[in-house]
Design a protein around this motif. Sequence first.
Motif, PDB file in Angstrom:
ATOM      1  N   ILE A   1       0.601  -0.665   0.129  1.00  0.00           N
ATOM      2  CA  ILE A   1      -0.146  -0.296  -0.302  1.00  0.00           C
ATOM      3  C   ILE A   1       0.456   1.424  -0.468  1.00  0.00           C
ATOM      4  N   TYR A   2       0.362   1.972  -0.818  1.00  0.00           N
ATOM      5  CA  TYR A   2       1.506   3.375  -0.833  1.00  0.00           C
ATOM      6  C   TYR A   2       1.632   3.936   0.115  1.00  0.00           C
ATOM      7  N   GLY A   3       2.765   4.282   0.639  1.00  0.00           N
ATOM      8  CA  GLY A   3       3.048   5.470   1.415  1.00  0.00           C
ATOM      9  C   GLY A   3       3.066   4.589   3.169  1.00  0.00           C
ATOM     10  N   PHE A   4       2.352   3.346   3.073  1.00  0.00           N
ATOM     11  CA  PHE A   4       2.132   3.159   4.832  1.00  0.00           C
ATOM     12  C   PHE A   4       2.885   3.087   5.617  1.00  0.00           C
TER      13      PHE A   4
ATOM     14  N   VAL B   1      13.784   4.668   4.943  1.00  0.00           N
ATOM     15  CA  VAL B   1      13.896   2.656   4.312  1.00  0.00           C
ATOM     16  C   VAL B   1      12.652   2.316   4.113  1.00  0.00           C
ATOM     17  N   GLY B   2      11.722   2.131   5.035  1.00  0.00           N
ATOM     18  CA  GLY B   2      10.148   2.067   4.610  1.00  0.00           C
ATOM     19  C   GLY B   2      10.182   2.123   3.669  1.00  0.00           C
ATOM     20  N   MET B   3       9.879   3.283   3.211  1.00  0.00           N
ATOM     21  CA  MET B   3       9.116   3.820   1.540  1.00  0.00           C
ATOM     22  C   MET B   3      10.386   3.679   0.347  1.00  0.00           C
ATOM     23  N   TYR B   4      11.544   3.462   0.569  1.00  0.00           N
ATOM     24  CA  TYR B   4      12.392   2.375  -0.028  1.00  0.00           C
ATOM     25  C   TYR B   4      11.928   0.863  -1.178  1.00  0.00           C
ATOM     26  N   ILE B   5      11.977   0.317   0.519  1.00  0.00           N
ATOM     27  CA  ILE B   5      11.083  -0.754  -0.065  1.00  0.00           C
ATOM     28  C   ILE B   5       9.749  -0.997  -0.704  1.00  0.00           C
ATOM     29  N   ASN B   6       9.006  -0.243  -0.024  1.00  0.00           N
ATOM     30  CA  ASN B   6       7.147   0.146  -0.742  1.00  0.00           C
ATOM     31  C   ASN B   6       7.561   0.503  -2.256  1.00  0.00           C
TER      32      ASN B   6
ATOM     33  N   THR C   1      13.662  -3.503 -10.514  1.00  0.00           N
ATOM     34  CA  THR C   1      13.882  -3.412  -9.267  1.00  0.00           C
ATOM     35  C   THR C   1      14.675  -3.785  -8.335  1.00  0.00           C
ATOM     36  N   SER C   2      14.839  -3.410  -7.086  1.00  0.00           N
ATOM     37  CA  SER C   2      15.709  -4.089  -6.079  1.00  0.00           C
ATOM     38  C   SER C   2      14.957  -5.147  -6.100  1.00  0.00           C
ATOM     39  N   LYS C   3      15.575  -6.446  -5.546  1.00  0.00           N
ATOM     40  CA  LYS C   3      15.837  -7.761  -5.595  1.00  0.00           C
ATOM     41  C   LYS C   3      15.237  -8.029  -3.928  1.00  0.00           C
TER      42      LYS C   3
ATOM     43  N   ILE D   1       5.743  -1.999  -4.451  1.00  0.00           N
ATOM     44  CA  ILE D   1       4.429  -1.790  -5.772  1.00  0.00           C
ATOM     45  C   ILE D   1       5.309  -1.243  -7.171  1.00  0.00           C
ATOM     46  N   LYS D   2       6.231  -1.055  -7.243  1.00  0.00           N
ATOM     47  CA  LYS D   2       7.223  -1.389  -8.185  1.00  0.00           C
ATOM     48  C   LYS D   2       6.922  -3.206  -9.248  1.00  0.00           C
TER      49      LYS D   2
END
Length: 186
Positions: A72-75, A126-131, A145-147, A135-136
């Motif tokens: 969920i984007y921005g969670f 960091v959470g947004m980087y993962i998020n 995207t990153s693995k 999502i991508k």
Amino acid sequence: MTIMVLGIFIAVLTFCLELYFKEFVIQHFHSIADQMVDKNGVEPGNIEKFYSIGYHNSLIGLIIILVGFIPIYGFPVIYGLISFTAVGVVAGYGYIMDYDVIKTMMIAFVPHAIIEIIPILYSMAVGMYINKNIIKRLYLKKNNTSKLGTMCKKGMKSYLLIVVPLFLLAALVESFITTFLIDRYL
């Protein structure tokens, strides 16, 4: 910068809501105060406060990072902004109880909050980087995207090397220096 402005807005909103729900706030603050004292009526010492604050704040940072895996984007930002409600809660309660809110905030909150805000914001980043990468990959079907393993390693490394030490430093300030300042000036 946007996050800080939004955080300040949330703190002010929480402060105003507390004024509206005055009796509810007083009742719950007394309940929380009763829980802070052990069964023998003894308040925890500075060491116990340090461990408790350090553990709980580090856990909050970890949770903010981990919610980045929820697609969920921005969670992580939403969850991190909840931390800003503490400012409004403390200020609102102080105002309700007729304390000098500015003096109390400067002595009892600002010394550790200056340090504590950094790992909260960093955990959100960091959470947004993962998020964003989740999502991508999941919704936009982008493979550049990153693995998942790489994100986990980078997230854990950031958590252990940056977030936890800063939270422990903030806990040290809160449990020892802030306690001293409160005893001395409030």
